[in-house]
Design a protein around this motif. Structure first.
Motif, PDB file in Angstrom:
ATOM      1  N   PRO A  80       0.542  -0.929  -0.143  1.00 29.64           N
ATOM      2  CA  PRO A  80      -0.317  -0.580  -0.101  1.00 29.64           C
ATOM      3  C   PRO A  80       0.798   1.603  -0.060  1.00 29.64           C
ATOM      4  O   PRO A  80       1.898   1.303   0.624  1.00 29.64           O
ATOM      5  CB  PRO A  80      -0.279  -0.173   1.572  1.00 29.64           C
ATOM      6  N   PHE A  81       0.666   2.501  -1.155  1.00 30.24           N
ATOM      7  CA  PHE A  81       1.064   3.768  -0.947  1.00 30.24           C
ATOM      8  C   PHE A  81      -0.133   5.049  -0.283  1.00 30.24           C
ATOM      9  O   PHE A  81      -1.148   4.252  -0.332  1.00 30.24           O
ATOM     10  CB  PHE A  81       1.715   4.618  -2.260  1.00 30.24           C
ATOM     11  N   ALA A  82       0.558   5.597  -0.034  1.00 36.10           N
ATOM     12  CA  ALA A  82      -0.153   6.762   0.784  1.00 36.10           C
ATOM     13  C   ALA A  82      -0.916   7.825  -0.349  1.00 36.10           C
ATOM     14  O   ALA A  82      -1.788   8.029  -0.355  1.00 36.10           O
ATOM     15  CB  ALA A  82       0.510   7.292   2.310  1.00 36.10           C
ATOM     16  N   THR A  83       0.002   7.795  -1.341  1.00 37.84           N
ATOM     17  CA  THR A  83      -0.431   8.526  -2.282  1.00 37.84           C
ATOM     18  C   THR A  83      -0.623   8.458  -3.817  1.00 37.84           C
ATOM     19  O   THR A  83       0.835   7.379  -3.463  1.00 37.84           O
ATOM     20  CB  THR A  83       0.231  10.128  -2.211  1.00 37.84           C
ATOM     21  N   GLU A  84      -0.957   9.043  -4.688  1.00 36.04           N
ATOM     22  CA  GLU A  84      -0.246   8.801  -5.995  1.00 36.04           C
ATOM     23  C   GLU A  84       0.957   8.604  -6.341  1.00 36.04           C
ATOM     24  O   GLU A  84       2.337   8.584  -6.895  1.00 36.04           O
ATOM     25  CB  GLU A  84      -1.250   8.717  -7.018  1.00 36.04           C
ATOM     26  N   ALA A  85       1.705  10.059  -5.965  1.00 37.39           N
ATOM     27  CA  ALA A  85       2.697  10.354  -6.198  1.00 37.39           C
ATOM     28  C   ALA A  85       4.061   9.489  -5.994  1.00 37.39           C
ATOM     29  O   ALA A  85       5.362   8.694  -6.149  1.00 37.39           O
ATOM     30  CB  ALA A  85       2.888  11.929  -5.411  1.00 37.39           C
ATOM     31  N   GLU A  86       3.995   9.024  -4.401  1.00 35.83           N
ATOM     32  CA  GLU A  86       4.570   8.602  -3.728  1.00 35.83           C
ATOM     33  C   GLU A  86       4.584   6.487  -4.616  1.00 35.83           C
ATOM     34  O   GLU A  86       5.753   6.195  -4.896  1.00 35.83           O
ATOM     35  CB  GLU A  86       4.326   7.888  -2.644  1.00 35.83           C
TER      36      GLU A  86
END
Length: 366
Positions: A80-86
């Motif tokens: 899982p990632f917190a943001t699309e940019a990450e």
């Protein structure tokens, strides 16, 4: 009849026929090993623990993992990632092969973006892209696929970089063989100088051919030239080491095993590492061809996110193979010229018989 057959069999396994028989048997064995090795590595690629990401308040890693595995029947490692940019940054760093981005819960009427990276692994990208619709159906969303790092239009299968590494390896040790055979009177310094010059020339020609001349790939010219030259030199140095240690007659055998049977099929150039059997996946990371492929991929498609590991691997092979050759050469023959001596003298029956080839230090004469 029996005695004639026995006599014929003895002739086959004696005199000049004996080494010819041994070579024929070895060549046949290596042909079988070649087919077996490449078939095991590449004929039926099966993804295992392929790292991908998800950015969604509703689609959990477990849900995406189950959807992927039910559709593709292979295993994935969903992060899982917190943001699309990450997540996109991880994709650019080649930490993951794809990422699903959605802002709504699974099961609701919504769309999602599935970002893939063909340049990271064309085979994995094709698998994920081909099953995107079914994955979306499992999650109750409509998936749109976007390739953030597409391959060159002139290389839609992503094989050119593998061919570059393969050519560097083969020409590297073939060039070393021909240099030793046809220029046997070189000093140690002369051998190293010609090895370096030949590697630079081969690397230059391959880079020019693939890039500016035919445009198969677009890459930074001088860094790619440097990587390919190092790859050529390493293959030649490894062969030269074996030639000194076990002799010119059989030096090609361990060189062939190392590069052709193990290093090339495990490189991850033709098939992404996560699709290779575990042995090949592990070996490819630490062998020259795999390091060359990864370095070329970074330079060509990910110039803003290079990795240090392939350069460290190539550097280690460069230093160790060169040092091994130099030390073995100095211990066995010294640093002077090597004179290749072959004499012909009559045997007991009056026929000519060649004595075995010998190599001796002719530094005093030179």
């Amino acid at each position: 009849m029996v005695s004639r057959s026995i006599s014929a069999a003895r002739r086959v396994v004696s005199g000049p026929n004996k080494p010819a028989l041994i070579v024929s048997l070895l060549v046949s064995l290596f042909a079988a090993l070649f087919v077996t090795s490449y078939s095991l590595a590449m004929s039926d690629p099966q993804p295992h623990d392929v790292p991908i990401g998800v950015v969604s308040p509703g689609v959990t890693p477990e849900q995406l993992d189950q959807a992927l595995e039910s559709v593709t029947t292979t295993s994935f490692d969903v992060e899982p990632f917190a943001t699309e940019a990450e997540a996109k940054n991880a994709l650019e760093e080649q930490q993951i092969y794809a990422v699903l981005v959605t802002d709504a819960t699974a099961g609701s009427s919504t769309t999602a973006q599935l970002f893939i990276s063909s340049a990271s692994g064309a085979s994995i990208a094709r698998i994920i892209e081909a099953e995107a619709d079914q994955i979306g159906q499992k999650l109750g969303i409509t998936v749109t696929v976007t390739d953030l790092n597409p391959l060159s239009p002139n290389d839609p299968s992503g094989l050119v970089l593998f061919y570059l590494a393969l050519a560097s390896t083969i020409i590297g040790f073939v060039g070393a063989i021909q240099t030793r055979v046809n220029a046997g009177g070189l000093t140690l310094a002369g051998e190293l100088a010609w090895d370096a010059g030949r590697a630079a020339l081969v690397g230059l020609v391959i880079t020019l051919t693939t890039g500016p001349i035919f445009g198969f790939e677009t890459f930074p010219f001088f860094p790619v030239w440097g990587v390919l030259s190092v790859a050529v030199f390493i293959a030649g140095a490894v062969y030269s080491f074996f030639r000194v240690v076990i002799g010119g007659k059989w030096a090609l055998v361990p060189t062939w095993i190392l590069f052709i049977l193990i290093s090339n099929p495990s490189s991850g150039g033709a098939v992404a590492p996560e699709l290779l059997p575990p042995f090949y996946e592990f070996m490819g990371r630490w062998l020259p061809t795999g390091a060359t492929v990864r370095a070329l991929r970074d330079l060509t498609y990910f110039p803003e996110a290079p990795h240090a590991e392939p350069y460290l691997v190539l550097g280690a092979w460069l230093v160790l193979s060169t040092a091994g050759f130099v030390v073995a050469r100095r211990i066995k023959f010294g640093a002077g010229r090597l004179d290749r001596v072959e004499t012909v003298k009559p045997d007991a029956g009056g026929a000519d018989a060649r004595t075995a080839e010998s190599e001796k230090d002719g530094a005093a004469a030179g």
